[in-house]
Design a protein around this motif. Sequence first.
Motif, mmCIF file in Angstrom:
data_model
loop_
_atom_site.group_PDB
_atom_site.id
_atom_site.type_symbol
_atom_site.label_atom_id
_atom_site.label_comp_id
_atom_site.label_asym_id
_atom_site.label_seq_id
_atom_site.Cartn_x
_atom_site.Cartn_y
_atom_site.Cartn_z
ATOM 1 N N ASP A 205 0.826 -1.211 0.000
ATOM 2 C CA ASP A 205 0.000 0.000 0.000
ATOM 3 C C ASP A 205 0.856 1.255 0.000
ATOM 4 O O ASP A 205 0.513 2.273 -0.602
ATOM 5 N N GLN A 206 1.994 1.180 0.690
ATOM 6 C CA GLN A 206 2.884 2.342 0.738
ATOM 7 C C GLN A 206 3.438 2.647 -0.656
ATOM 8 O O GLN A 206 3.461 3.804 -1.082
ATOM 9 N N VAL A 207 3.833 1.599 -1.368
ATOM 10 C CA VAL A 207 4.335 1.798 -2.739
ATOM 11 C C VAL A 207 3.244 2.445 -3.585
ATOM 12 O O VAL A 207 3.482 3.437 -4.295
ATOM 13 N N HIS A 208 2.044 1.935 -3.467
ATOM 14 C CA HIS A 208 0.946 2.456 -4.265
ATOM 15 C C HIS A 208 0.653 3.927 -3.943
ATOM 16 O O HIS A 208 0.452 4.755 -4.836
ATOM 17 N N THR A 209 0.634 4.242 -2.653
ATOM 18 C CA THR A 209 0.392 5.626 -2.229
ATOM 19 C C THR A 209 1.500 6.552 -2.747
ATOM 20 O O THR A 209 1.239 7.668 -3.193
ATOM 21 N N ASN A 210 2.729 6.056 -2.688
ATOM 22 C CA ASN A 210 3.853 6.858 -3.190
ATOM 23 C C ASN A 210 3.704 7.156 -4.684
ATOM 24 O O ASN A 210 3.957 8.287 -5.136
ATOM 25 N N LEU A 211 3.292 6.151 -5.452
ATOM 26 C CA LEU A 211 3.162 6.352 -6.899
ATOM 27 C C LEU A 211 2.067 7.371 -7.204
ATOM 28 O O LEU A 211 2.226 8.228 -8.084
ATOM 29 N N ALA A 212 0.979 7.296 -6.452
ATOM 30 C CA ALA A 212 -0.109 8.250 -6.670
ATOM 31 C C ALA A 212 0.371 9.666 -6.343
ATOM 32 O O ALA A 212 0.048 10.637 -7.036
ATOM 33 N N MET A 213 1.169 9.770 -5.297
ATOM 34 C CA MET A 213 1.682 11.086 -4.929
ATOM 35 C C MET A 213 2.614 11.637 -6.018
ATOM 36 O O MET A 213 2.562 12.821 -6.354
ATOM 37 N N MET A 214 3.458 10.769 -6.565
ATOM 38 C CA MET A 214 4.352 11.198 -7.636
ATOM 39 C C MET A 214 3.567 11.742 -8.819
ATOM 40 O O MET A 214 3.934 12.750 -9.419
ATOM 41 N N TYR A 215 2.481 11.051 -9.158
ATOM 42 C CA TYR A 215 1.652 11.516 -10.275
ATOM 43 C C TYR A 215 1.138 12.929 -9.991
ATOM 44 O O TYR A 215 1.184 13.809 -10.849
ATOM 45 N N ASN A 216 0.708 13.127 -8.780
ATOM 46 C CA ASN A 216 0.196 14.453 -8.456
ATOM 47 C C ASN A 216 1.295 15.533 -8.499
ATOM 48 O O ASN A 216 1.112 16.606 -9.067
ATOM 49 N N GLN A 217 2.452 15.248 -7.895
ATOM 50 C CA GLN A 217 3.513 16.254 -7.806
ATOM 51 C C GLN A 217 4.171 16.567 -9.160
ATOM 52 O O GLN A 217 4.678 17.656 -9.373
ATOM 53 N N MET A 218 4.171 15.574 -10.041
ATOM 54 C CA MET A 218 4.838 15.737 -11.336
ATOM 55 C C MET A 218 3.888 16.097 -12.466
ATOM 56 O O MET A 218 4.290 16.712 -13.454
ATOM 57 N N VAL A 219 2.626 15.659 -12.344
ATOM 58 C CA VAL A 219 1.717 15.833 -13.477
ATOM 59 C C VAL A 219 0.520 16.702 -13.079
ATOM 60 O O VAL A 219 0.482 17.889 -13.395
ATOM 61 N N ALA A 220 -0.432 16.101 -12.363
ATOM 62 C CA ALA A 220 -1.697 16.791 -12.097
ATOM 63 C C ALA A 220 -1.511 18.112 -11.358
ATOM 64 O O ALA A 220 -2.129 19.116 -11.705
ATOM 65 N N GLY A 221 -0.638 18.143 -10.353
ATOM 66 C CA GLY A 221 -0.504 19.351 -9.549
ATOM 67 C C GLY A 221 0.617 20.268 -9.999
ATOM 68 O O GLY A 221 0.942 21.240 -9.308
ATOM 69 N N ALA A 222 1.250 19.966 -11.146
ATOM 70 C CA ALA A 222 2.436 20.727 -11.549
ATOM 71 C C ALA A 222 2.363 21.164 -13.001
ATOM 72 O O ALA A 222 3.353 21.193 -13.721
ATOM 73 N N LYS A 223 1.151 21.548 -13.431
ATOM 74 C CA LYS A 223 0.984 21.916 -14.838
ATOM 75 C C LYS A 223 1.574 23.278 -15.144
ATOM 76 O O LYS A 223 2.025 23.536 -16.247
ATOM 77 N N LYS A 224 1.563 24.176 -14.184
ATOM 78 C CA LYS A 224 2.113 25.519 -14.430
ATOM 79 C C LYS A 224 3.530 25.619 -13.907
ATOM 80 O O LYS A 224 3.862 25.040 -12.873
ATOM 81 N N MET A 225 4.318 26.412 -14.588
ATOM 82 C CA MET A 225 5.716 26.620 -14.233
ATOM 83 C C MET A 225 5.916 26.900 -12.750
ATOM 84 O O MET A 225 6.721 26.265 -12.077
ATOM 85 N N GLU A 226 5.158 27.865 -12.233
ATOM 86 C CA GLU A 226 5.400 28.284 -10.854
ATOM 87 C C GLU A 226 5.049 27.195 -9.836
ATOM 88 O O GLU A 226 5.670 27.114 -8.780
ATOM 89 N N LEU A 227 4.062 26.371 -10.183
ATOM 90 C CA LEU A 227 3.681 25.294 -9.267
ATOM 91 C C LEU A 227 4.825 24.307 -9.101
ATOM 92 O O LEU A 227 5.056 23.763 -8.022
ATOM 93 N N PHE A 228 5.553 24.070 -10.173
ATOM 94 C CA PHE A 228 6.653 23.111 -10.104
ATOM 95 C C PHE A 228 7.950 23.776 -9.618
ATOM 96 O O PHE A 228 8.659 23.238 -8.772
ATOM 97 N N MET A 229 8.270 24.925 -10.180
ATOM 98 C CA MET A 229 9.565 25.559 -9.890
ATOM 99 C C MET A 229 9.590 26.315 -8.564
ATOM 100 O O MET A 229 10.647 26.540 -8.003
ATOM 101 N N GLY A 230 8.433 26.732 -8.093
ATOM 102 C CA GLY A 230 8.400 27.543 -6.873
ATOM 103 C C GLY A 230 8.281 29.010 -7.216
ATOM 104 O O GLY A 230 8.342 29.402 -8.384
ATOM 105 N N CYS A 231 8.114 29.834 -6.201
ATOM 106 C CA CYS A 231 7.818 31.245 -6.465
ATOM 107 C C CYS A 231 9.059 31.994 -6.933
ATOM 108 O O CYS A 231 10.190 31.607 -6.668
ATOM 109 N N PRO A 232 8.842 33.098 -7.703
ATOM 110 C CA PRO A 232 9.977 33.879 -8.221
ATOM 111 C C PRO A 232 10.639 34.717 -7.126
ATOM 112 O O PRO A 232 10.073 35.712 -6.681
ATOM 113 N N TYR A 233 11.789 34.307 -6.712
ATOM 114 C CA TYR A 233 12.549 34.997 -5.662
ATOM 115 C C TYR A 233 13.378 36.066 -6.348
ATOM 116 O O TYR A 233 14.247 35.753 -7.156
#
Length: 355
Positions: A205-233
């Motif tokens: 279950d941990q492996v499965h949860t990790n994979l779902a999280m990766m999908y979110n952090q890399m794909v679904a939740g990171a469509k815009k530049m700033e979401l992935f790269m972080g705020c412009p310092y």
Amino acid sequence: QEKPLVILPNLTSCHESMGRSDLPVYCCPPMNQSNVAFIDFQFPDPSLPLRVRRPTHLLDDDYISKYKKALTIMKSLPDTDPRSYTRQANLHCLYCTGAYNQQGSNAPLNIHRSWLFFPWHRMLVYFHERILGSLIGDDTFALPFWPWDIPEGMVIPEMYMKAPFFHEARDFSHFPPSVVDLDYSCTTPSSEDYRCFESGLGPGDQVHTNLAMMYNQMVAGAKKMELFMGCPYKAGEGGSCDGPGTIELAPHNTVHKWVGSNLNPGSREDMGVFYSAARDPIFYPHHANIDRLWEVWRTLHGNKVITDPGWLDSSFFFYDEKLQLNRIKIRDVLSITKLQYAYEKVDFTWLHNRP
Ligand code: C2O
């Protein structure tokens, strides 16, 4: 004509900083003329061999013994040598606790929780790798990456459980075969009822949860530049931009905390807090994986690029294997091909794990 404001550390401003809210630290290199004389970074000669970073679960004994030799030499160098393991680890302390002020303003410089995160760590790992290679006279030497994003990599790699890669200050309850929790978190260190949350999931279950999280952090939740790269310092801002990108927040921060020692509650040194994180050799394959995921994100999202000249020309200082201090710009590290390294391809199983 106004010059774009760029971030540049003032090397002579190095001062004591706060390693934790209750712990002043001093990570500055010894001050003398050679600490401020620098050269501008030059790309490596394209005729040199490509350094191919391989995943930790696929390394062979020959490679491991080379890396072991290189790290042993690095750890034996005196602190007066900027190539030494301690000085390398201190670089992270310097740039991550605000030990330098910015040139042109007195704002402290911090490279976390913003769009400086990916390029700065790329530089750190890149020079670390070149130095290790030169210590064993091998210009093909490449660091490994710890692919905690795929099932094969979701435990602490075996080799990091043995000297010289082993490190005392780690949570022993997370040693192999414990599966990494990419969403590991703790309450704020200062809180009365400080605690970290073990997921309690079985390995599958941990492996499965990790994979779902990766999908979110890399794909679904990171469509815009700033979401992935972080705020412009921006230059002169000090700490006013505080917005880490998806991957910086997790799994980056979470894996740091998960590896760090439970005997240091609150901060979980060494991996769990900035000033000490790079003292653990596992910091480097962890960051090689973060660096690789930056490349993967770009290919998944149509190669988006930041064009802000303030970001592109922001520069940092790193010693190379010839003991020369390099001033290197963010624009210099946007192509890993030009830096002469590559990542061995691994399957991203998480890409098919839409939650
Ligand atoms: Cu500068 Cu992994 O933190």
